[in-house]
Design a protein around this motif. Structure first.
Motif, PDB file in Angstrom:
ATOM      1  N   ASP A   1      48.266  11.585  46.168  1.00 43.06           N
ATOM      2  CA  ASP A   1      48.901  11.024  44.980  1.00 43.06           C
ATOM      3  C   ASP A   1      48.339  11.772  43.667  1.00 43.06           C
TER       4      ASP A   1
ATOM      5  N   LYS B   1      51.693   4.804  39.228  1.00 41.09           N
ATOM      6  CA  LYS B   1      50.896   3.995  40.431  1.00 41.09           C
ATOM      7  C   LYS B   1      49.274   3.907  39.502  1.00 41.09           C
ATOM      8  N   TYR B   2      48.852   5.121  39.283  1.00 42.29           N
ATOM      9  CA  TYR B   2      47.568   5.464  38.401  1.00 42.29           C
ATOM     10  C   TYR B   2      48.207   5.995  36.988  1.00 42.29           C
TER      11      TYR B   2
ATOM     12  N   ASP C   1      45.571   8.315  49.133  1.00 37.60           N
ATOM     13  CA  ASP C   1      45.516   8.310  47.641  1.00 37.60           C
ATOM     14  C   ASP C   1      45.173   9.878  47.296  1.00 37.60           C
ATOM     15  N   GLU C   2      44.560  10.747  47.986  1.00 42.56           N
ATOM     16  CA  GLU C   2      44.221  12.091  47.607  1.00 42.56           C
ATOM     17  C   GLU C   2      45.754  12.880  47.497  1.00 42.56           C
TER      18      GLU C   2
ATOM     19  N   SER D   1      42.325  10.226  53.021  1.00 41.98           N
ATOM     20  CA  SER D   1      42.827   9.209  52.234  1.00 41.98           C
ATOM     21  C   SER D   1      44.209   9.648  51.640  1.00 41.98           C
TER      22      SER D   1
ATOM     23  N   LYS E   1      43.501   4.170  35.024  1.00 43.77           N
ATOM     24  CA  LYS E   1      43.918   3.266  35.576  1.00 43.77           C
ATOM     25  C   LYS E   1      44.059   1.884  34.815  1.00 43.77           C
TER      26      LYS E   1
ATOM     27  N   ARG F   1      39.173   9.949  44.671  1.00 39.89           N
ATOM     28  CA  ARG F   1      39.446   8.404  44.094  1.00 39.89           C
ATOM     29  C   ARG F   1      39.377   8.602  42.672  1.00 39.89           C
TER      30      ARG F   1
END
Length: 168
Positions: free
Chosen positions: A10, A29-30, A7-8, A5, A162, A120
């Motif tokens: 990030d 973003k997070y 996102d990993e 993924s 988040k 995640r």
């Protein structure tokens, strides 16, 4: 990596970047809580390895496999914790007979966005919000400063994980 993924990157790369001395992620973003947690886990791994910290993190560019799998393992522990919290909520507030089923159903990967065995941010968000729900349910049974503090603490952790979904 299997089931990769985007996102990993990030999360893992920002966790490694903190070891350059700047603890501001410069990217929002997070929230930074997950990457801070992962940086702490990486620091423990570097401490237990036989090389110094800078060599350890330079190893990411040679072979990033161990960094991602350690992060995935950490995320799987978060999922086990989430399943345990769902067991506790069901056991204490709903049905003792249904609690084992809640635990087992929580461990089954049913949605690609939350339980697909990758790193995640949503996993830590779900854990923090579930813990705050658990303490809020205790608060409905007995008003206590302890339950208010713990519920507020984990709601705050969810904002650090988040921010925008935490509002919802």
């Amino acid at each position: 990596l299997p089931h990769y993924s985007i996102d990993e990157n990030d999360i893992v790369e920002f966790a490694i970047g903190y070891f350059g001395g700047d603890f501001d992620p410069h990217w929002y973003k997070y929230g930074p809580l997950y990457s801070y947690l992962l940086a702490f886990i990486f620091f423990i791994q570097s401490f237990l390895s036989s090389v110094n910290t800078s060599e350890f993190f330079q190893g990411y560019f040679d072979d990033s496999f161990s960094f991602y799998y350690l992060a995935r393992f950490s995320n799987s522990l978060i999922h086990i914790g989430l399943a345990y919290i769902s067991f506790l909520i069901t056991f204490k507030f709903l049905s003792k007979k249904a609690a084992p089923f809640a635990f087992l159903l929580s461990l089954i990967p049913f949605a690609d966005t939350l339980t697909n065995y990758t790193i995640r941010v949503d996993s830590l968000l779900a854990l923090n919000l579930s813990l705050s729900l658990y303490f809020i349910l205790h608060l409905f049974r007995k008003i206590s400063l302890k339950w208010i503090f713990l519920a507020g603490l984990f709601i705050g952790f969810s904002f650090g994980t988040k921010p925008i979904p935490s509002l919802l």
